[in-house]
Design an enzyme around this catalytic site. Structure first.
Site, short mmCIF file in Angstrom:
data_model
loop_
_atom_site.label_atom_id
_atom_site.label_comp_id
_atom_site.label_asym_id
_atom_site.label_seq_id
_atom_site.Cartn_x
_atom_site.Cartn_y
_atom_site.Cartn_z
N HIS A 1 30.39 40.33 48.05
CA HIS A 1 29.34 41.30 47.69
C HIS A 1 28.78 40.98 46.31
CE1 HIS A 1 31.61 43.97 44.87
NE2 HIS A 1 32.67 43.70 45.61
N ASP B 1 34.31 41.43 39.67
CA ASP B 1 34.24 42.08 40.99
C ASP B 1 32.76 42.32 41.29
OD1 ASP B 1 34.38 43.65 43.22
OD2 ASP B 1 35.25 45.39 42.20
N GLU C 1 28.07 47.15 48.38
CA GLU C 1 29.47 47.24 48.82
C GLU C 1 30.17 48.40 48.14
OE1 GLU C 1 33.88 46.32 48.67
OE2 GLU C 1 32.46 46.66 47.07
N GLU C 2 29.90 48.53 46.83
CA GLU C 2 30.64 49.51 46.02
C GLU C 2 30.31 50.96 46.38
OE1 GLU C 2 33.01 48.69 44.27
OE2 GLU C 2 32.71 46.69 43.44
N ASP D 1 36.80 38.75 47.84
CA ASP D 1 36.57 39.85 46.91
C ASP D 1 37.67 39.83 45.85
OD1 ASP D 1 35.60 42.21 45.75
OD2 ASP D 1 35.28 43.19 47.67
ZN ZN Z 1 34.68 44.20 45.11
#
Ligand code: ZN
Length: 353
Positions: free
Chosen positions: A61, A174, A204-205, A227
């Site tokens: 992501h 991340d 994604e988050e 990830d």
């Molecule tokens: Zn992540």
């Protein structure tokens, strides 16, 4: 590991829903490597190489946790909402960057000096609702003149450092680390027996949204998600719940809120790592999920395995990964992609006999 691309990705802004800078970097990086580059309806980046054999997707992501401006006060301070999960204590007195229609504006999440706090106040974490961003403006008019408006996205001030030969510290590792690795694997892969997709998903988050839309757009036959995951090797962690250590290899996710790896695919990858003498750690996470939790179920479903780089200080202004973990995962997945073919795929998907 070559850190140029990772550094570029880390220094760019990409709060969930505002991933344009990341999209442009990946496009420039892969446009000459891909047979085709497309985007799903939410803007996830999809590069394709080859057109034969099983469709293999490698996914990271591209969004990061950040903030969004929700109100401008008469005296020029900005109220904000969090985008993605934050711990309020990680936010105070950190510098931020606001991406406006007219460029970037620097600011700080203001804190109250200890001199002005009672002992009871000091013991109590401040809610983000009570926090504000100060961009140096004296009035709402001045905020507007600086180009800042309600709805603008905010991310931590970009930072990147190589601390030792092994440790990298930076904003939004991340999952810019996953994006960099996806791009690197895509560039290296020369296997004409598969159709390879490099995917960088959006949002994604905030709920694996780009995973859902890109999975539907590509309908791959198999998916490998890359990830990051909480490393528990600093003071204060329960080592049973958080066993991952930096420098002990990448982690294969065995279970999370929305995913269980495909068991045959998992076993093949575990055996491959063992044969290659690449270290591998394992983790479970009941309180979170990766894009694997959409790729596994969308459009009839498919075998999925998620790998995570152990990461310290996730969802904060700077986090830390190990270069050797990254390199080891690159070596393993490079070999996996180089040797995958229709025969192996048929064996993975054979449920009886
Ligand atoms: Zn992540």
């Amino acid at each position: 590991m070559e850190t140029n691309l990772l550094k570029q990705l880390v220094m760019a802004s990409g709060t969930s829903g505002d991933e344009q800078e990341i999209r442009e970097i990946l496009y420039r990086e892969l446009v000459n490597e891909a047979d085709e580059i497309t985007f799903d309806g939410l803007g996830s980046f999809i590069a394709r190489k080859g057109s034969k054999g099983p469709k293999v997707a490698i996914i990271g992501h591209m969004d990061e946790v950040g903030f969004i401006v929700k109100h401008v006060s008469e005296d020029g301070f900005l109220s904000f909402d969090t985008v993605g999960s934050w711990w309020n204590q990680s936010m105070l007195n950190h510098r931020v960057e606001i991406r406006t229609g007219a460029g970037k504006v620097a600011g700080i999440i203001g804190s109250i000096a200890p001199h002005a706090l009672s002992e009871a106040d000091k013991a109590r974490p401040m809610e983000h609702d009570a926090m504000f961003i100060d961009i140096g403006a004296d009035s709402a008019e001045m905020v507007a003149e600086m180009g800042v408006a309600v709805g603008d996205f905010v991310c931590p001030e970009p930072n990147f450092a190589e601390l030792t030969q092994d440790r990298i510290l930076g904003k939004a590792l991340d999952n810019r680390a996953g994006c960099a690795l996806v791009a690197e694997l895509f560039k290296r892969c020369e296997n004409g027996e598969i159709t390879l997709y490099a995917v960088a998903t959006v949002q994604e988050e905030v709920g694996l949204r780009g995973a859902q839309t890109s999975a539907e757009a590509i309908a791959p036959d198999i998916a490998i998600v890359i990830d990051t995951m909480v490393a528990g090797d600093t003071p204060g962690f329960d080592r049973i719940k958080f066993p991952l250590k930096l420098g002990s290899g990448a982690a294969l996710a065995l279970f999370d809120k929305r995913y269980i790896p495909h068991q045959k695919l998992k076993q093949d990858l575990v055996d491959m790592a063992r044969n290659m003498a690449e270290p591998l750690q394992f983790c479970t996470m009941k309180t979170g999920a990766t894009d694997g939790g959409r790729y596994n179920v969308m459009g009839g479903g498919r075998p999925v395995v998620a790998f995570c780089l152990p990461t310290r200080y996730l969802h904060a202004n700077s986090s830390m990964i190990s270069r050797s973990d990254y390199d080891s995962l690159a070596t393993l997945l490079d070999h996996f992609l180089a040797t995958y073919n229709a025969e192996k795929h048929a064996a993975i998907c054979r449920y009886i006999g």
